[in-house]
Scaffold this active site. Structure first.
Site, PDB file in Angstrom:
ATOM      1  CG  HIS A 204      -0.267  -0.043   2.570  1.00 47.14           C
ATOM      2  ND1 HIS A 204      -0.295  -1.049   3.423  1.00 47.14           N
ATOM      3  CD2 HIS A 204       0.231   1.229   3.418  1.00 47.14           C
ATOM      4  CE1 HIS A 204       0.128  -0.868   4.580  1.00 47.14           C
ATOM      5  NE2 HIS A 204       0.546   0.554   4.517  1.00 47.14           N
ATOM      6  CB  SER A 328       3.239   1.239   5.929  1.00 54.77           C
ATOM      7  OG  SER A 328       1.985   1.152   6.798  1.00 54.77           O
TER       8      SER A 328
END
Lengths: 375, 88
Positions: A204, A328
């Site tokens: 992502h 992330s």
């Protein structure tokens, strides 16, 4: 650099193209059947049984890190700052900047409280509602101890440690990312060098659903240290992920890569992390390290934390390591005999436990391909 | 899938009500969510999509304006509005 295959993988009855990787630079959004079939299928998905091939305790596939320790280093296992693993467990006061309060007992209490609040039954991350099959859910419910997870993204006291010297290995291999999505929005993430010009991160971070898909550009800052950029920065729009993420948006396939330009000044000079596909039994309870660039800390500062893996599913690992948005893509690695092998790519925060995409066989194979691409 | 998730969207403003560009906004606590942080643009706007229903704690801040932490409930198929007014 060596690759050792000590375990076996199941031969699936059919092939699934979810692990077929996609590239941003060629606009290759869908592969032909022939192209898709050249990639190793995912035995866990096609077997449809979360308890299938995942119970081995062996290191199934290993790609070593760039740093080769000397015999003296292996003997003393000098880890730091605060890195956990190897022969000697790091203890407070030994090359650490731990705060006064870092209490494992509190974590156990928090997990017990979470279970009580749930009425004593097993807690399942909401992730399982959408991204797990019936077999996986059944496996988790059969073994309720596997569902003991933390209550908070930052768990108990915040005992993350600032990495103050990012010019040394492996900290310089961890990169702050400044992501520009196709719709113009901007995001913060983390990545790690798996090869000379290959940065591994979350899917992502390279392909943003609801933001136009492939990122327009990602600025990679190795070893960012506050306002300092000891190795400068480099931008790339050469991105990689897999169809399981870009087309099916499966959490289990949330991983990707950034290939840095040829001629990048620091290519091959900073070193890189190794990575490994470990069996389920090797993962459960394993001490792992995580370091990245959390957005709740001063801009551009790298923070490390470490805890044991509390839960491993066929495609994810869960831990009580404190993380925050911006991390992330962070590496989740074990330190063993001086070697650093990433076993997961951090992707999610959750009140029920922070988690990473687990490096299993097809993930390992794709990271290896991307590493070779960026050689 | 879209009907089962919600979103959080809003703006980051300074003490005078002016948009703060380059502010960092992240989900500090909540159901499973990607650990990616947003950077506001010139308009000070941000949004997080595809969120599981539940309560979320969101943190916003910038070096020049300080930080603020707020909680919001997200429902399936709905957008929760959450504006930050930083003190600085």
């Amino acid at each position: 650099m060596t690759r050792r295959k000590t375990g076996t993988t199941l031969k699936p009855p059919g092939r699934r193209p979810l692990e077929a990787y996609e590239e941003s630079d060629t606009g290759l959004e869908s592969l032909s059947v022939a192209q898709a079939q050249q990639y190793a299928p995912d035995p866990f998905e096609t077997a449809g049984n979360g308890a299938g091939a995942s119970l081995e305790s062996a290191d199934l596939d290993v790609e070593d890190s760039s740093e080769q320790p000397t015999a003296a280093e292996i003997a003393t296992e000098a880890a730091g700052p605060g890195e956990i693993g190897g022969i000697h467990e790091t203890t407070p006061g030994q090359d650490l900047e731990l705060p006064e309060f870092a209490n494992e007992a509190l974590l156990e209490t928090s997990r017990a409280e979470a279970q009580d609040e749930a009425g004593g039954g097993p807690l399942l991350d909401a992730w399982y509602a959408d991204f797990a099959d019936d077999a996986t859910r059944a496996l988790i419910l059969q073994q309720p101890r596997m569902t003991e997870t933390a209550m908070e993204v930052v768990i108990g006291a915040d005992d993350r440690v600032r990495v103050t010297n990012t010019t040394t290995y492996p900290w310089r291999c961890i990169c702050a990312l400044r992501i520009t999505a196709k719709d113009g929005s901007r995001w913060i993430g983390t990545g790690w060098l798996a090869g000379n010009r290959t940065v591994i991160t979350a899917g992502h971070c390279v392909y943003l659903h609801s933001r136009g898909g492939w990122a327009s550009s990602i600025e990679v800052i190795p070893g960012a240290n506050g306002a300092g950029r000891p190795f400068g920065s480099v931008s790339s729009s050469v991105l990689r992920s897999v169809k399981g993420w870009t087309q099916d948006k499966q959490r289990s396939h949330d991983y990707g890569a950034i290939i840095l330009p040829r001629g990048w000044a620091h290519a091959g000079k900073l070193g890189y992390f190794g990575f490994a596909n470990l069996g389920m039994l090797s993962l459960l309870g394993l001490n792992v390290n995580l370091s990245g660039y959390p957005g709740d800390k001063p801009d551009g500062t790298q923070w490390w934390h470490a805890r044991r893996i509390t839960l491993a599913t066929p495609r994810t690992i869960v831990y009580n390591i404190d993380t925050a948005g911006g991390q992330s893509g962070s590496p989740v690695w074990r330190l063993k005999d001086g070697q650093r092998h990433c076993v997961g790519i951090h992707t999610n925060g959750s009140v029920l436990g922070n988690s990473a995409t687990r490096i299993v066989a097809p993930v390992f194979d794709n990271i290896k391909k991307w590493k070779d691409e960026g050689a | 899938m879209a009907a089962r998730t919600g979103r959080i969207a809003g703006r980051v403003l300074d003490a005078r009500g002016q948009p703060v560009g380059g502010a960092t906004v992240l989900i500090a606590r909540g159901p499973a969510h990607p650990d990616i942080a947003a950077l506001t643009g010139q308009a000070g706007t941000y949004s997080f999509t595809d969120l599981q229903p539940g309560r979320y704690e969101v943190l916003a801040g910038s070096p020049a304006h300080g930080s603020s932490r707020m909680t919001v409930a997200v429902s399936a198929g709905e957008a929760a509005s959450l504006d930050f007014h930083l003190a600085g």
